[in-house]
Design a protein around this motif. Structure first.
Motif, PDB file in Angstrom:
ATOM      1  N   THR B 150       0.971  -0.916   0.785  1.00  0.00           N
ATOM      2  CA  THR B 150       0.323  -0.284  -0.064  1.00  0.00           C
ATOM      3  C   THR B 150       1.233   1.163   0.090  1.00  0.00           C
ATOM      4  O   THR B 150       2.342   1.058   0.012  1.00  0.00           O
ATOM      5  N   VAL B 151       0.960   2.328  -0.031  1.00  0.00           N
ATOM      6  CA  VAL B 151       0.429   3.837   0.409  1.00  0.00           C
ATOM      7  C   VAL B 151       0.821   3.986   1.148  1.00  0.00           C
ATOM      8  O   VAL B 151      -0.670   4.200   1.766  1.00  0.00           O
ATOM      9  N   ILE B 152       1.843   4.237   2.520  1.00  0.00           N
ATOM     10  CA  ILE B 152       1.490   4.735   3.827  1.00  0.00           C
ATOM     11  C   ILE B 152       1.288   6.429   3.105  1.00  0.00           C
ATOM     12  O   ILE B 152       0.068   6.712   4.285  1.00  0.00           O
ATOM     13  N   HIS B 153       2.147   7.278   2.847  1.00  0.00           N
ATOM     14  CA  HIS B 153       1.557   8.770   2.510  1.00  0.00           C
ATOM     15  C   HIS B 153       1.063   9.308   1.143  1.00  0.00           C
ATOM     16  O   HIS B 153       1.553   9.356   0.296  1.00  0.00           O
ATOM     17  N   PRO B 154      -0.340   9.057   1.242  1.00  0.00           N
ATOM     18  CA  PRO B 154      -0.566   9.353  -0.050  1.00  0.00           C
ATOM     19  C   PRO B 154       0.109  11.339  -0.929  1.00  0.00           C
ATOM     20  O   PRO B 154      -0.994  10.578  -2.405  1.00  0.00           O
ATOM     21  N   ALA B 155       0.608  11.754  -0.473  1.00  0.00           N
ATOM     22  CA  ALA B 155       1.386  12.609  -1.298  1.00  0.00           C
ATOM     23  C   ALA B 155       2.584  11.813  -1.554  1.00  0.00           C
ATOM     24  O   ALA B 155       3.091  12.720  -2.987  1.00  0.00           O
ATOM     25  N   PHE B 156       3.181  11.093  -1.582  1.00  0.00           N
ATOM     26  CA  PHE B 156       4.105  10.127  -1.736  1.00  0.00           C
ATOM     27  C   PHE B 156       3.762   8.984  -2.708  1.00  0.00           C
ATOM     28  O   PHE B 156       3.953   8.152  -2.409  1.00  0.00           O
ATOM     29  N   PRO B 157       3.452   9.492  -4.104  1.00  0.00           N
ATOM     30  CA  PRO B 157       3.199   7.405  -5.071  1.00  0.00           C
ATOM     31  C   PRO B 157       4.192   6.409  -4.866  1.00  0.00           C
ATOM     32  O   PRO B 157       5.562   7.171  -4.224  1.00  0.00           O
ATOM     33  N   ASN B 158       4.422   5.538  -4.558  1.00  0.00           N
ATOM     34  CA  ASN B 158       4.850   4.200  -4.587  1.00  0.00           C
ATOM     35  C   ASN B 158       5.782   4.911  -3.301  1.00  0.00           C
ATOM     36  O   ASN B 158       6.875   3.844  -3.501  1.00  0.00           O
ATOM     37  N   ASN B 159       5.327   4.815  -2.643  1.00  0.00           N
ATOM     38  CA  ASN B 159       6.144   5.478  -0.889  1.00  0.00           C
ATOM     39  C   ASN B 159       7.453   5.800  -1.057  1.00  0.00           C
ATOM     40  O   ASN B 159       8.689   5.892  -1.441  1.00  0.00           O
ATOM     41  N   LEU B 160       7.760   6.646  -2.397  1.00  0.00           N
ATOM     42  CA  LEU B 160       8.587   7.438  -3.000  1.00  0.00           C
ATOM     43  C   LEU B 160       9.448   8.719  -2.279  1.00  0.00           C
ATOM     44  O   LEU B 160       8.496   9.654  -2.491  1.00  0.00           O
ATOM     45  N   ALA B 161      10.471   8.725  -1.179  1.00  0.00           N
ATOM     46  CA  ALA B 161       9.918   9.861   0.398  1.00  0.00           C
ATOM     47  C   ALA B 161      11.023  10.770  -0.785  1.00  0.00           C
ATOM     48  O   ALA B 161      10.796  11.630  -1.201  1.00  0.00           O
ATOM     49  N   VAL B 162      12.407  10.231  -1.151  1.00  0.00           N
ATOM     50  CA  VAL B 162      12.922  11.072  -2.641  1.00  0.00           C
ATOM     51  C   VAL B 162      12.935  10.197  -3.485  1.00  0.00           C
ATOM     52  O   VAL B 162      13.807   9.201  -3.519  1.00  0.00           O
ATOM     53  N   PRO B 163      13.065  10.879  -4.744  1.00  0.00           N
ATOM     54  CA  PRO B 163      13.133   9.909  -6.216  1.00  0.00           C
ATOM     55  C   PRO B 163      14.265  10.160  -6.485  1.00  0.00           C
ATOM     56  O   PRO B 163      15.303  11.038  -5.813  1.00  0.00           O
ATOM     57  N   LEU B 164      14.119   9.309  -7.506  1.00  0.00           N
ATOM     58  CA  LEU B 164      15.746   8.905  -7.947  1.00  0.00           C
ATOM     59  C   LEU B 164      16.711  10.600  -7.924  1.00  0.00           C
ATOM     60  O   LEU B 164      16.743  11.448  -8.683  1.00  0.00           O
ATOM     61  N   VAL B 165      17.819  10.585  -7.252  1.00  0.00           N
ATOM     62  CA  VAL B 165      18.462  11.844  -7.225  1.00  0.00           C
ATOM     63  C   VAL B 165      19.651  11.399  -7.713  1.00  0.00           C
ATOM     64  O   VAL B 165      20.681  10.226  -7.263  1.00  0.00           O
ATOM     65  N   PRO B 166      20.461  12.035  -8.985  1.00  0.00           N
ATOM     66  CA  PRO B 166      21.339  11.448  -9.285  1.00  0.00           C
ATOM     67  C   PRO B 166      22.973  12.201  -9.217  1.00  0.00           C
ATOM     68  O   PRO B 166      22.650  13.199  -9.014  1.00  0.00           O
ATOM     69  N   ALA B 167      24.019  11.765  -8.668  1.00  0.00           N
ATOM     70  CA  ALA B 167      24.751  12.269  -8.571  1.00  0.00           C
ATOM     71  C   ALA B 167      26.544  12.012  -9.305  1.00  0.00           C
ATOM     72  O   ALA B 167      26.059  10.477  -9.574  1.00  0.00           O
ATOM     73  N   GLY B 168      26.730  12.122  -9.591  1.00  0.00           N
ATOM     74  CA  GLY B 168      28.462  12.016 -10.562  1.00  0.00           C
ATOM     75  C   GLY B 168      28.300  12.692 -12.100  1.00  0.00           C
ATOM     76  O   GLY B 168      28.405  13.613 -12.819  1.00  0.00           O
ATOM     77  N   THR B 169      29.193  11.472 -12.781  1.00  0.00           N
ATOM     78  CA  THR B 169      29.686  11.888 -13.924  1.00  0.00           C
ATOM     79  C   THR B 169      28.295  12.560 -14.678  1.00  0.00           C
ATOM     80  O   THR B 169      27.890  11.029 -15.314  1.00  0.00           O
ATOM     81  N   VAL B 361      20.355   7.697  -5.612  1.00  0.00           N
ATOM     82  CA  VAL B 361      19.406   7.324  -4.673  1.00  0.00           C
ATOM     83  C   VAL B 361      18.292   7.123  -4.229  1.00  0.00           C
ATOM     84  O   VAL B 361      17.848   8.976  -4.865  1.00  0.00           O
ATOM     85  N   THR B 362      17.729   6.530  -4.442  1.00  0.00           N
ATOM     86  CA  THR B 362      16.098   6.931  -3.722  1.00  0.00           C
ATOM     87  C   THR B 362      16.098   6.197  -2.391  1.00  0.00           C
ATOM     88  O   THR B 362      16.158   5.237  -1.826  1.00  0.00           O
ATOM     89  N   GLU B 363      14.820   7.475  -2.004  1.00  0.00           N
ATOM     90  CA  GLU B 363      14.718   6.804  -0.496  1.00  0.00           C
ATOM     91  C   GLU B 363      12.886   6.643  -0.698  1.00  0.00           C
ATOM     92  O   GLU B 363      12.267   7.260  -1.193  1.00  0.00           O
ATOM     93  N   VAL B 364      12.559   5.586   0.745  1.00  0.00           N
ATOM     94  CA  VAL B 364      11.393   5.640   0.657  1.00  0.00           C
ATOM     95  C   VAL B 364      11.393   5.167   1.606  1.00  0.00           C
ATOM     96  O   VAL B 364      11.914   4.612   3.044  1.00  0.00           O
ATOM     97  N   PHE B 365       9.423   5.177   1.941  1.00  0.00           N
ATOM     98  CA  PHE B 365       8.689   5.284   2.857  1.00  0.00           C
ATOM     99  C   PHE B 365       8.319   4.131   3.479  1.00  0.00           C
ATOM    100  O   PHE B 365       8.149   2.595   2.849  1.00  0.00           O
ATOM    101  N   THR B 366       8.964   3.445   4.754  1.00  0.00           N
ATOM    102  CA  THR B 366       7.885   2.087   4.550  1.00  0.00           C
ATOM    103  C   THR B 366       7.455   2.175   6.340  1.00  0.00           C
ATOM    104  O   THR B 366       7.787   2.793   7.020  1.00  0.00           O
ATOM    105  N   ASN B 367       7.138   1.057   6.658  1.00  0.00           N
ATOM    106  CA  ASN B 367       6.625   0.703   8.322  1.00  0.00           C
ATOM    107  C   ASN B 367       7.137   0.895   9.489  1.00  0.00           C
ATOM    108  O   ASN B 367       7.175   0.186   9.865  1.00  0.00           O
ATOM    109  N   LYS B 368       8.305   1.300   9.944  1.00  0.00           N
ATOM    110  CA  LYS B 368       9.154   1.235  10.056  1.00  0.00           C
ATOM    111  C   LYS B 368       9.626   2.314  11.342  1.00  0.00           C
ATOM    112  O   LYS B 368       9.154   3.240  10.313  1.00  0.00           O
ATOM    113  N   THR B 369      10.464   2.158  12.481  1.00  0.00           N
ATOM    114  CA  THR B 369      11.065   3.247  13.042  1.00  0.00           C
ATOM    115  C   THR B 369      11.507   4.099  12.050  1.00  0.00           C
ATOM    116  O   THR B 369      12.548   3.561  10.981  1.00  0.00           O
TER     117      THR B 369
END
Lengths: 153, 787
Positions: B150-169, B361-369
């Motif tokens: 399920t989705v934990i926070h409705p405003a964050f589809p697919n539980n993506l707290a931070v969708p893919l952030v690229p870094a580097g070359t 990096v992709t940051e994801v919400f789950t039902n954990k601390t």
């Protein structure tokens, strides 16, 4: 409520306690001897270690009423006549502590360790303090501190 | 004049800590030791399910209990306490200190009790009845990313707290991505090492659980809050904002603090609730965390899943690195949560010349601390992924792991070195640290020992890891709080010195190291110096202690403030000595004209003159007190090499760490004794992660490792004697040349122990083993199964 009487750091203390109160809470909350710490609620960490009738014991494992008539020494009562106990001195000399929260329990556990085995090997020291957790030091300086006390006594 | 003893220089010496006498005699005051008249106790009713709608909260029985002052449900708390802020610029769902209609992790508060004592408060908590409509628990991070179950926070589809952030070359500042360089690098590689690696969730577990005492005084309209925190000034800012008070009306005090390890940076709901409840009821309140409570209520660390691809030529030259990271951040964004995994991508360049890097990096919400900083905070993860991959590459190429590293090092002539991932390494000499570690460990002899043991049928392995970390945080651009540190140095009328620091030590020993510095700077006895910290009523400004910043940033601010006062004191002395201020020297408790120590005035008499300046030298104000803010121009980048030797019991799979050799380069050291202690502690946590520590949730989102009976923090018996050494490569970022050392131990130890274990089991065809190194897991490999 129950009446208890025990000798704590050489002083007779009489008090009324709720039978469910653990010895550690009695020492901390009622006698205001806050040098004994509470680091867990499952009797693993050893931060609450004191001497009960001459033996190290975790003061969260017994009720205050069970200590009725006992002789208790806490970290506050370990130094004599202003002289640090050799273990206290050892912990200071060897940087055996950082945040200091586990230290009173660690020292009180080591008192019995050295009483039973005055010149322990490093292995014996490490085994002897297994019931006491420290998150800061990685234990190496604690081992040194106990060795220091063993040598200097 | 009085003859003064010659005072030894203290910087660089193994000075015994001045903090210790109070700590070894039980005379220190931690938060739970504080008792105020009229103080009541707070306890929290916490959710025992991971994810559910709250149907009802029945507090009637609790309210009726003798000794209960007040009970507040989440909805009631929301009437007087706004949602909790975070400290990063990332978008964040609304987060109430006490849940209002939905709980999102097991342990989330749902109601608050205020009562006469801690026991009544706990009884009342147990009398609160909450009924829930359960929702599916989101536990598996890769499933969560697809919006399942399920989705934990409705405003964050697919539980993506931070969708893919690229870094580097090929990633430009505005986020545009050009893949040509990284594609080309992988196209010209002879081989690519690919591995999925788990950097598991950990519980920081400072020995002192958290606690807070809040005391709002209605008559004065002021709040005093004592908290087991690493940063009282940041606490003050946030508490003021949420209680509607000015920062000048809030005094935040970090009394003795029993360890932090990053988990006491965050400003927690319990702190906001205590402050708000104290203000609402007009009484002082205390909350003390139980250990079992700490396992669910204090932030966790790490929990980053990495997909690592390392491209190389057959001769061992690394040509490219791809790092795809997925961070399981738990149910909410806390103060720094979202920023921590970006430190992992930032440090992906490690100690090597890697011409092309892509880290995402992709940051994801789950039902954990929720997660947040834990010692190392993002850098141990980077080190682990890269160093494990380097080890796999060495094994694939049948190269010595040390020689593979040597072949790829960033060279001393390349500093300052701009990495592919946006960092600018200040200084370094990686080969020197490697060589020292190889020499100290007697690497070739160890290899022979290992081979001999193997010939005897024993399972012995060696592991080596380099590391570079980012410390001395940092320029203000990198920290939402600002990245400076503050100090005020005052020469008192009697010549004693009081100095404040915005660093807020909780075991680091800054009362000692900072006093060493001032003793040398002013040529006065160590005993004449007092270092004050941890109280916003005394320390005017500050940021706090985290990111190995106390010495590099706080120490520099102290040094700068000291220099200002010293310059002024030189002017007073010059007036007394009828000399030029440039010609006066401070040593051995006197201030004298250079070359004629007999002419000197006692330090204390110059201080006394400054406070009764008759006559007042022209252009001077009375008094000797000044302050400094130090804003570093860059972070610092300490580095080192950790080597370990592990043996696995063939019958049980139990691993034993036989040897750990560490060479750490933290730049110039103020007190090597304290530095050793810091490294030992870091090593213990780094080894703990490799071998025995792991936060485990079951499929319902229940924490399985919720006490010291189930979560293994290392004991004395788990370690051999660590063998330490240091190389010294000063940083140009600050005048002390100090880089910081608080986190170093957690960097290299973890991959070196895992690599040693893989080495020990290499005969069974295993190439990688995910942490922790549970004996059962190793036993299965020995039995012929794969990891």
């Amino acid at each position: 409520m129950s009446q208890v009487s025990m000798t704590v750091n050489g002083k007779v203390r009489k008090a009324t306690v709720d039978p469910r109160v653990l010895l550690v809470y009695f020492l901390r909350d009622q006698l205001r001897l806050t040098g004994t710490h509470i680091g867990c609620d499952t009797s693993q960490c050893g931060a609450c270690t004191v001497m009960i009738d001459g033996r190290s014991a975790k003061s969260c494992t017994i009720f205050a009423v069970q200590a009725d008539g006992s002789e208790i020494t806490t970290i506050e009562g370990l130094a004599t006549n202003g002289q640090l106990h050799p273990l206290q001195q050892g912990f200071w000399e060897e940087h055996g502590l950082q945040c200091g929260f586990c230290t009173p329990g660690m020292i009180m556990a080591a008192v019995t360790l050295l009483k039973d085995n005055p010149s322990p090997s490093e292995r014996e020291i490490r085994e002897g303090i297994t019931g006491n957790f420290c998150r800061c030091t990685g234990y190496q300086h604690i081992v040194n501190a106990i060795q220091h006390a063993a040598t200097k006594r | 004049m009085a003859v003064s003893p010659v005072l030894p220089k203290l910087v660089g010496e193994r000075v015994k800590r001045r903090e210790d006498p109070r700590l070894i005699q039980g005379r220190a005051t931690y938060v739970d030791d504080i008792a105020l008249v009229g103080m009541q106790y707070i306890a929290f009713k916490r959710s025992d399910v991971a994810h559910a709608r709250i149907r009802s909260v029945d507090t009637r029985a609790a309210e009726a209990m003798d000794g209960v002052e007040a009970v507040f449900t989440g909805a009631q708390v929301a009437e007087f306490l706004a949602p909790m802020p975070i400290g990063t610029p990332f978008p964040s769902p609304e987060h109430r200190a006490v849940a209002v209609d939905t709980v999102r992790f097991s342990g989330e508060p749902v109601a608050v009790v205020v009562a006469r004592d801690r026991f009544v408060a706990r009884d009342a908590v147990d009398a609160i009845v909450v009924s829930y409509d359960p929702l599916p628990a989101v536990v598996d991070v890769e499933l969560a990313m697809t919006g399942k179950p399920t989705v934990i926070h409705p405003a964050f589809p697919n539980n993506l707290a931070v969708p893919l952030v690229p870094a580097g070359t090929g990633v430009s500042a505005d986020g545009k991505v050009d893949d040509s360089a990284i594609d080309e690098a992988f196209a010209r590689a002879d081989l690519v090492i690919s591995q999925r690696m788990v950097n598991q969730r950990l519980a920081p577990t400072a020995m002192e659980p958290r606690g807070v005492v809040a005391h709002y005084e209605p008559g004065k309209g002021t709040m005093t809050i004592w908290s087991s925190t690493q940063n009282p000034h940041i606490l003050r800012t946030f508490i003021a904002a949420l209680t509607g008070l000015g920062e000048n009306q809030v005094r935040a005090i970090a009394p003795e603090v029993g360890g932090g390890f990053g988990a006491k940076i965050n400003i927690y709901g319990e702190e906001y609730v205590a402050a708000a409840v104290s203000k609402r009821l007009g009484i002082p309140v205390k909350w003390t965390e139980d250990r079992s409570e700490a396992f669910v209520a204090t932030t966790h660390g790490r929990d980053i899943l990495g997909y690592v691809d390392l491209a190389a030529k057959r001769d061992g030259t690394v040509v490219g690195l791809k790092l795809r990271l997925i961070a399981d951040i738990g149910a909410y964004n806390m103060l720094l949560t979202a920023a921590i995994p970006t430190l992992t991508t930032m440090m992906a360049n490690a100690t090597y010349n890697i011409p092309a890097i892509r880290a995402t990096v992709t940051e994801v919400f789950t039902n954990k601390t929720p997660t947040d900083a834990y010692r190392g905070a993002g850098r141990p993860e980077a080190t682990y992924f890269v160093e494990r991959a380097m080890d796999m590459l060495a094994r694939e190429l049948k190269m010595d792991p040390a020689e593979l590293r040597r072949k790829n090092f960033i060279q001393p002539s390349q500093f300052p070195f701009a990495t592919q991932t946006g960092a600018v390494y200040d200084s370094g000499d990686y080969e020197k640290a490697l060589d020292r570690a190889l020499k100290n460990a007697q690497w070739d002899r160890l290899k022979a020992e290992r081979d001999k043991a193997r010939a005897e049928g024993r399972l012995v392995g060696l592991g080596l890891s380099m590391y570079v970390e980012v410390c001395g945080l940092g320029p203000s651009a990198a920290l939402p709080t600002g990245g400076w540190e503050h100090s005020q140095v005052t020469i008192e009328r009697d010549g004693r010195i009081s100095a404040t620091t915005g660093a807020s030590p909780h075991g680091q020993g800054n009362e000692t190291t900072f006093a060493q510095m001032l003793a040398d700077q002013f040529g006065v006895p160590f005993e004449h110096i007092t270092i004050l910290h941890g109280d916003t009523g005394v320390v005017k400004q500050g940021i706090g202690t985290f990111g190995s910043r106390s010495q590099a940033v706080g120490g520099t601010a102290l040094h700068m403030a000291g220099s200002k006062v010293k310059a002024k004191m030189a002017k007073f002395a010059a007036a007394l000595l009828e000399a030029h201020e440039d010609d006066v020297v401070f040593e051995n408790g006197t201030i004298s004209v250079k070359g004629s120590p007999a002419s000197g005035k006692p330090f204390a008499s110059v201080a006394a003159y400054a406070y009764r300046p008759v006559p007042l030298p022209e252009g001077l104000e009375p008094g000797l007190s000044d302050e400094a803010f130090f804003e570093p121009s860059n972070n610092t980048y300490p580095f080192g090499c950790h080597i370990s030797m592990v043996e696995i019991d063939r019958k049980t799979g139990e691993p034993t760490l036989l040897k750990l050799v560490a060479v750490d380069d933290a730049g110039n050291l103020i007190n090597p004794l304290i530095v050793e202690g810091q490294i030992h502690g870091g090593l213990a946590q780094g080894i703990g992660q490799a071998m025995i520590e792991e936060v485990v949730y079951n499929e319902d989102g229940q924490l399985v490792t919720g006490s010291f009976m189930d979560y293994a923090i290392p004991r004395a018996i788990d370690f051999p004697r660590f063998e330490l050494d240091a190389t010294v490569t000063p940083t140009p970022v600050n005048p002390l040349g100090a880089k910081g050392v608080g986190e170093a131990g957690t960097l290299g130890a973890t991959p070196s122990v895992v690599s040693a274990t893989v080495d020990a089991l290499s005969g069974f065809g295993v190439k990688h083993i995910d942490m922790m190194l549970r004996p059962e897991k190793l036993w299965r490999i020995i039995q012929g199964g794969q990891s």
